[in-house]
Write an enzyme that holds these catalytic residues in place. Structure first.
Site, mmCIF file in Angstrom:
data_model
loop_
_atom_site.group_PDB
_atom_site.id
_atom_site.type_symbol
_atom_site.label_atom_id
_atom_site.label_comp_id
_atom_site.label_asym_id
_atom_site.label_seq_id
_atom_site.Cartn_x
_atom_site.Cartn_y
_atom_site.Cartn_z
ATOM 1 N N ARG A 189 8.258 -47.532 13.210
ATOM 2 C CA ARG A 189 8.000 -48.764 13.952
ATOM 3 C C ARG A 189 7.248 -49.749 13.048
ATOM 4 O O ARG A 189 6.127 -49.466 12.612
ATOM 5 C CB ARG A 189 7.161 -48.482 15.203
ATOM 6 N N ARG A 212 0.114 -38.720 19.332
ATOM 7 C CA ARG A 212 -0.682 -39.279 20.419
ATOM 8 C C ARG A 212 -0.994 -38.221 21.478
ATOM 9 O O ARG A 212 -2.105 -38.161 22.018
ATOM 10 C CB ARG A 212 0.044 -40.472 21.056
#
Length: 394
Positions: free
Chosen positions: A239, A368
């Protein structure tokens, strides 16, 4: 009985068993064993030298003492840090993982010598900032740890984080395989941005340009069109987001799933959520269509919304998903609306022209999830060699 060994270049294959530090228990008391480990600390006291030998997250105390088996020179050599026999101890060695045994060293050889001055000390690297401030002891900031990541990864904290993360991957695979999913591998160099938008890395590809995959999305769906019904993949996701927050990376490991359903996309949500364990977890549904990717199915009751959802752990998003458009005509319209070059995704759209089941899925960020599960403050702690807008090495 001591010294620096010559470099191991596979000169010979010795018939010698090396015992793991974690296997050093009272059952081996009195036995002669060979151990290979790092010297974590050394402390000389008179004619003795106490060592702590470390092997991954395990450590054991060792003693070199002047006597029949060790000379003064050997004790000095051991103290510089640059096998033995096991013995039980009457008092537990609280600072070591192997608390009930101590090694009495009879021979000691250096296999690979470290530089005299290390960029950071492991004891400082594992010490929380708050403890360091209270006790007036040294701590190591995050950038220094990441700049010297190989040493930082030797700490018991990092060893525990990434062993647990490995377990998360294994549990993800085992759970989905038991549910009838098939693991797939998808291209990471692709002809069009898989999520649309500007947060995509462009790379030179011979005489043209290509993109690093923002997700395996298009290929997961093509596999559903190919009658695999339920698929998942574990792999890198890229990303190009210029975000320097505690939870963003430019490259992370995606845990992605996609599955066909019968009547309603909530069947997929139910399938995902019934694997969640006892933690602070919730789902938000029906996001505005305008903020979701082009392949997201519009809500049939209100075209401003979509059949999409996010899943949250401890207040932060860990999964983004939706029902996908499985009709070629509607998919073409949605891609055109988002300004996507149809020629670049022709193979993807064509896969829906031959009949495709309704399907949905989602993507989870491994780092995460690990961060939130462990209650850590920064996702870089759970990425082995993190990549963000300011970090491309090591």
């Amino acid at each position: 009985r001591y010294g620096v060994s010559e470099m191991v270049q596979s000169q010979e294959k010795l018939d010698r068993t090396l015992v793991r530090v974690q296997d050093l228990t009272t059952q081996k008391a009195g036995q002669l064993v060979w151990v290979r480990a790092r010297i974590h600390t050394s402390r000389a006291k008179g004619k003795q030298c106490f060592l702590v030998l470390r092997q991954q997250q395990f450590n054991v105390q060792a003693l070199v003492a002047v006597g029949d088996r060790a000379s003064k020179q050997m004790v000095k050599f051991a103290h510089r840090g640059r096998g033995g026999g096991g013995a039980p101890v009457e008092q537990k060695i609280e600072s070591c993982s192997q608390q009930d045994v101590e090694l009495h060293i009879e021979r000691i050889y250096v296999i690979s010598q470290a530089e005299a001055r290390l960029p950071l000390q492991l004891e400082d690297a594992v010490r929380p900032d708050a403890d360091g401030e209270e006790e007036g002891r040294a701590t190591v900031n995050q950038d220094t740890k990441l700049d010297n990541r190989v040493i930082d990864l030797r700490t018991t904290t990092s060893q525990a984080i990434f062993r647990l993360q490995s377990g998360v991957c294994q549990l993800f695979r085992d759970t989905l395989i038991n549910k009838g999913f098939v693991e797939i591998q998808t291209p990471k160099i692709i002809s069009a941005a898989s999520e649309g938008g500007a947060n995509v890395f462009t790379v030179s590809y011979f005489k043209t340009s290509a993109y690093l995959a923002q997700s395996p999305q298009l290929y997961k769906q093509m596999c559903i069109c190919a009658d695999f019904d339920k698929v998942f993949c574990v792999g890198p996701v890229f990303r190009a987001e210029d975000s320097n927050t505690h939870r963003h990376l430019t490259e992370f490991v995606g845990l992605d799933i996609e599955m066909a359903f019968n009547y309603h996309y909530h069947e997929v949500i139910d399938s995902i959520t019934d694997t969640m364990y006892d933690t602070d977890f919730y789902v938000l549904d029906k996001y505005p269509l305008a903020v979701r990717p082009f392949y997201t199915m519009p809500d049939p009751s209100n075209p401003k919304y979509s059949n999409s959802y996010d899943m949250f752990m401890r207040g932060e998003e860990i999964l983004s998903g939706a029902q996908r458009v499985h009709d070629a005509q509607l998919l073409t319209e949605r891609a055109t609306h988002h300004g996507i070059d149809l020629e670049k995704i022709k193979a993807y759209i064509d896969s829906f022209r031959y009949g495709a089941p309704p399907h949905a899925g989602g993507g989870i960020g491994l780092e995460r999830v690990t961060m939130l599960y462990l209650g850590l403050h920064n996702v870089r702690q759970t990425s082995m060699f993190p990549r963000d807008p300011k970090r491309l090495t090591p």
